[in-house]
Design a protein around this motif. Structure first.
Motif, PDB file in Angstrom:
ATOM      1  N   GLU A  21       0.835  -1.188   0.000  1.00  0.00           N
ATOM      2  CA  GLU A  21       0.000   0.000   0.000  1.00  0.00           C
ATOM      3  C   GLU A  21       0.878   1.248   0.000  1.00  0.00           C
ATOM      4  O   GLU A  21       2.105   1.169  -0.046  1.00  0.00           O
ATOM      5  N   GLU A  22       0.258   2.398   0.104  1.00  0.00           N
ATOM      6  CA  GLU A  22       0.926   3.676  -0.158  1.00  0.00           C
ATOM      7  C   GLU A  22       2.215   3.884   0.630  1.00  0.00           C
ATOM      8  O   GLU A  22       3.256   4.203   0.065  1.00  0.00           O
ATOM      9  N   LYS A  23       2.204   3.689   1.953  1.00  0.00           N
ATOM     10  CA  LYS A  23       3.373   3.989   2.775  1.00  0.00           C
ATOM     11  C   LYS A  23       4.153   2.744   3.194  1.00  0.00           C
ATOM     12  O   LYS A  23       5.063   2.830   4.028  1.00  0.00           O
ATOM     13  N   ASP A  24       3.821   1.593   2.633  1.00  0.00           N
ATOM     14  CA  ASP A  24       4.480   0.352   3.050  1.00  0.00           C
ATOM     15  C   ASP A  24       5.975   0.368   2.747  1.00  0.00           C
ATOM     16  O   ASP A  24       6.786  -0.132   3.532  1.00  0.00           O
ATOM     17  N   SER A  25       6.352   0.930   1.605  1.00  0.00           N
ATOM     18  CA  SER A  25       7.768   0.971   1.251  1.00  0.00           C
ATOM     19  C   SER A  25       8.569   1.763   2.280  1.00  0.00           C
ATOM     20  O   SER A  25       9.664   1.354   2.703  1.00  0.00           O
ATOM     21  N   GLN A  26       8.016   2.884   2.702  1.00  0.00           N
ATOM     22  CA  GLN A  26       8.669   3.707   3.722  1.00  0.00           C
ATOM     23  C   GLN A  26       8.720   2.970   5.051  1.00  0.00           C
ATOM     24  O   GLN A  26       9.762   2.967   5.736  1.00  0.00           O
ATOM     25  N   HIS A  27       7.621   2.323   5.434  1.00  0.00           N
ATOM     26  CA  HIS A  27       7.551   1.665   6.733  1.00  0.00           C
ATOM     27  C   HIS A  27       8.502   0.466   6.818  1.00  0.00           C
ATOM     28  O   HIS A  27       9.141   0.258   7.858  1.00  0.00           O
ATOM     29  N   ILE A  28       8.592  -0.331   5.748  1.00  0.00           N
ATOM     30  CA  ILE A  28       9.466  -1.506   5.817  1.00  0.00           C
ATOM     31  C   ILE A  28      10.927  -1.088   5.866  1.00  0.00           C
ATOM     32  O   ILE A  28      11.753  -1.717   6.529  1.00  0.00           O
ATOM     33  N   ARG A  29      11.264   0.001   5.211  1.00  0.00           N
ATOM     34  CA  ARG A  29      12.638   0.497   5.266  1.00  0.00           C
ATOM     35  C   ARG A  29      12.959   1.046   6.667  1.00  0.00           C
ATOM     36  O   ARG A  29      14.043   0.798   7.199  1.00  0.00           O
ATOM     37  N   GLU A  30      12.001   1.757   7.262  1.00  0.00           N
ATOM     38  CA  GLU A  30      12.208   2.278   8.604  1.00  0.00           C
ATOM     39  C   GLU A  30      12.374   1.137   9.614  1.00  0.00           C
ATOM     40  O   GLU A  30      13.227   1.200  10.510  1.00  0.00           O
ATOM     41  N   PHE A  31      11.560   0.101   9.477  1.00  0.00           N
ATOM     42  CA  PHE A  31      11.673  -1.033  10.396  1.00  0.00           C
ATOM     43  C   PHE A  31      13.004  -1.762  10.202  1.00  0.00           C
ATOM     44  O   PHE A  31      13.660  -2.135  11.185  1.00  0.00           O
ATOM     45  N   ALA A  32      13.416  -1.958   8.959  1.00  0.00           N
ATOM     46  CA  ALA A  32      14.704  -2.604   8.697  1.00  0.00           C
ATOM     47  C   ALA A  32      15.863  -1.790   9.280  1.00  0.00           C
ATOM     48  O   ALA A  32      16.840  -2.343   9.784  1.00  0.00           O
ATOM     49  N   THR A  33      15.747  -0.460   9.233  1.00  0.00           N
ATOM     50  CA  THR A  33      16.775   0.405   9.813  1.00  0.00           C
ATOM     51  C   THR A  33      16.863   0.211  11.318  1.00  0.00           C
ATOM     52  O   THR A  33      17.957   0.160  11.898  1.00  0.00           O
ATOM     53  N   ARG A  34      15.714   0.072  11.962  1.00  0.00           N
ATOM     54  CA  ARG A  34      15.708  -0.171  13.408  1.00  0.00           C
ATOM     55  C   ARG A  34      16.332  -1.531  13.741  1.00  0.00           C
ATOM     56  O   ARG A  34      17.023  -1.677  14.750  1.00  0.00           O
ATOM     57  N   VAL A  35      16.059  -2.529  12.901  1.00  0.00           N
ATOM     58  CA  VAL A  35      16.537  -3.885  13.182  1.00  0.00           C
ATOM     59  C   VAL A  35      18.039  -4.001  12.951  1.00  0.00           C
ATOM     60  O   VAL A  35      18.763  -4.567  13.778  1.00  0.00           O
ATOM     61  N   PHE A  36      18.511  -3.473  11.831  1.00  0.00           N
ATOM     62  CA  PHE A  36      19.894  -3.707  11.422  1.00  0.00           C
ATOM     63  C   PHE A  36      20.799  -2.491  11.621  1.00  0.00           C
ATOM     64  O   PHE A  36      22.020  -2.604  11.537  1.00  0.00           O
ATOM     65  N   GLY A  37      20.209  -1.328  11.852  1.00  0.00           N
ATOM     66  CA  GLY A  37      21.002  -0.136  12.088  1.00  0.00           C
ATOM     67  C   GLY A  37      21.607   0.430  10.823  1.00  0.00           C
ATOM     68  O   GLY A  37      21.417  -0.081   9.715  1.00  0.00           O
ATOM     69  N   THR A  38      22.366   1.507  11.008  1.00  0.00           N
ATOM     70  CA  THR A  38      23.039   2.166   9.879  1.00  0.00           C
ATOM     71  C   THR A  38      24.548   2.204  10.072  1.00  0.00           C
ATOM     72  O   THR A  38      25.241   2.930   9.375  1.00  0.00           O
ATOM     73  N   GLY A  39      25.031   1.410  11.013  1.00  0.00           N
ATOM     74  CA  GLY A  39      26.461   1.397  11.288  1.00  0.00           C
ATOM     75  C   GLY A  39      26.896   2.374  12.352  1.00  0.00           C
ATOM     76  O   GLY A  39      28.084   2.421  12.719  1.00  0.00           O
ATOM     77  N   GLU A  40      25.972   3.136  12.891  1.00  0.00           N
ATOM     78  CA  GLU A  40      26.313   4.145  13.886  1.00  0.00           C
ATOM     79  C   GLU A  40      26.047   3.676  15.318  1.00  0.00           C
ATOM     80  O   GLU A  40      26.517   4.287  16.278  1.00  0.00           O
TER      81      GLU A  40
END
Length: 338
Positions: A21-40
């Motif tokens: 749906e409309e915001k799913d792409s944004q939400h799955i990326r945000e959740f993946a960022t929380r799970v795996f981090g950005t290296g910081e």
């Protein structure tokens, strides 16, 4: 973004099923960022456990129809709770011997076997693999789809490997009769059809399950065999010419096993290409019974050295061979290879 487990489960389903749906792409990326981090920073390990649980649950959902469609060809499949007792019938296929008598003479009584039953005993089947956390954030949608499909395939392989081991043991012990074993070099269509005739005595049209290379080995002989080439119908000729997966070989049907490459050089596959199995087509009882208790479970850890995510998969199930006489094993030693 704050989502409950139920909402995350819905999000994962839409991403994996490609129904976002409309915001799913944004939400799955945000959740993946929380799970795996950005290296910081080092993310919360509980999020990784939640992520893998969501992936494994969806993979289990994907695997179930694959198990039913593929393994269900030669195994009766059931689902049960982990605390449930499942009883299944063991068929007695030998016909009772009858002796007729003339009028006025004595009659020999014939004993008729009653039904035999056994109880499914769950055993824990396990497998493990790892994946790299790097890239899960950058391309979260594709990475999650690939990971989920890999886990679904891993579950199907658990059962296929177990069935292959049972078959090998039954062959060595004689539970699968010698007459049902076809092995040699440059096996001919006549040998194949003899095995089909053996299994055909149980009723129905036998089914041959194998890699496409072994199916082709026998199917294409229909066009060169001195007898069969004169009997081919137009439909069979067209199938041999154009079909990727021929479905008819002599007196049997054929089913192509999904057997993907496991390396990037196209030099290895998951299952042997030179071994196949033939199953009697008659009756409602299949040679194997598979009872699945509960669902697929996972245990997660992250390697402290290379940071790979390790997953151990576990599934409680009972797999039994109850009708070895209805299976044929075909092994072509020299003429079929990648």
């Amino acid at each position: 973004m704050t989502l409950s487990t139920d909402k995350l489960r819905g999000l994962f389903s839409r991403v994996i099923d490609d129904k976002m749906e409309e915001k799913d792409s944004q939400h799955i990326r945000e959740f993946a960022t929380r799970v795996f981090g950005t290296g910081e920073f080092n993310p919360d390990p509980s999020l990784l456990h939640q992520f893998n649980n969501l992936v494994v649950q969806k993979a289990d959902e994907i695997a179930k129809p694959i198990v039913t469609n593929m393994i269900g060809i030669f195994a009766s499949t059931k689902n049960a709770r982990r605390d449930q007792v499942i009883k299944y019938e063991i068929p007695t296929k030998n016909k009772a011997k009858v002796r007729w008598s003339a009028n006025g003479s004595g009659v020999d009584l014939v004993r008729v076997e009653g039904k035999k039953f056994d109880v499914a005993v769950p055993k824990t089947f396990t497998t493990g693999f790892y994946y790299e956390p790097f890239g899960m954030v950058e391309d979260a949608e594709a990475s999650i789809r690939t990971l989920t499909q890999d886990i679904a395939n891993a579950k199907v392989r658990l059962y296929l490997d177990a069935i292959a081991q049972l078959t090998a043991t039954a062959t060595a012990s004689g539970e699968i009769p010698t007459a049902n074993i076809l092995s040699g070099d440059n096996l001919a269509l006549a040998d194949y059809n003899k095995l089909a005739s053996t299994l055909g005595r149980y009723g129905g049209r036998p089914l041959f399950v194998a890699d496409t290379l072994l199916i082709d080995h026998f199917a294409m002989q229909q066009a060169t065999d001195a007898t069969y080439k004169n009997l081919l119908t137009d439909n069979i000729r067209e199938e041999l010419l154009t079909s990727l997966n021929p479905s008819t070989i002599g007196r049997s049907d054929a089913f192509n096993l999904v057997n993907p490459f496991t390396d990037e050089r196209n030099s290895k596959v998951e299952l042997p290409v030179n071994k196949g199995y033939m199953f009697a087509g008659g009756g409602t009882q299949k040679p194997f019974v598979l009872t699945e208790f509960g669902g697929l479970r996972q245990m997660t850890e992250q390697d402290i050295e290379d940071e790979r995510i390790k997953i151990k998969l576990a599934q409680d199930a009972d797999i039994q061979l109850i009708y070895g006489q209805a299976i044929g094993v075909v092994t072509e030693n020299t003429s079929v290879a990648l």
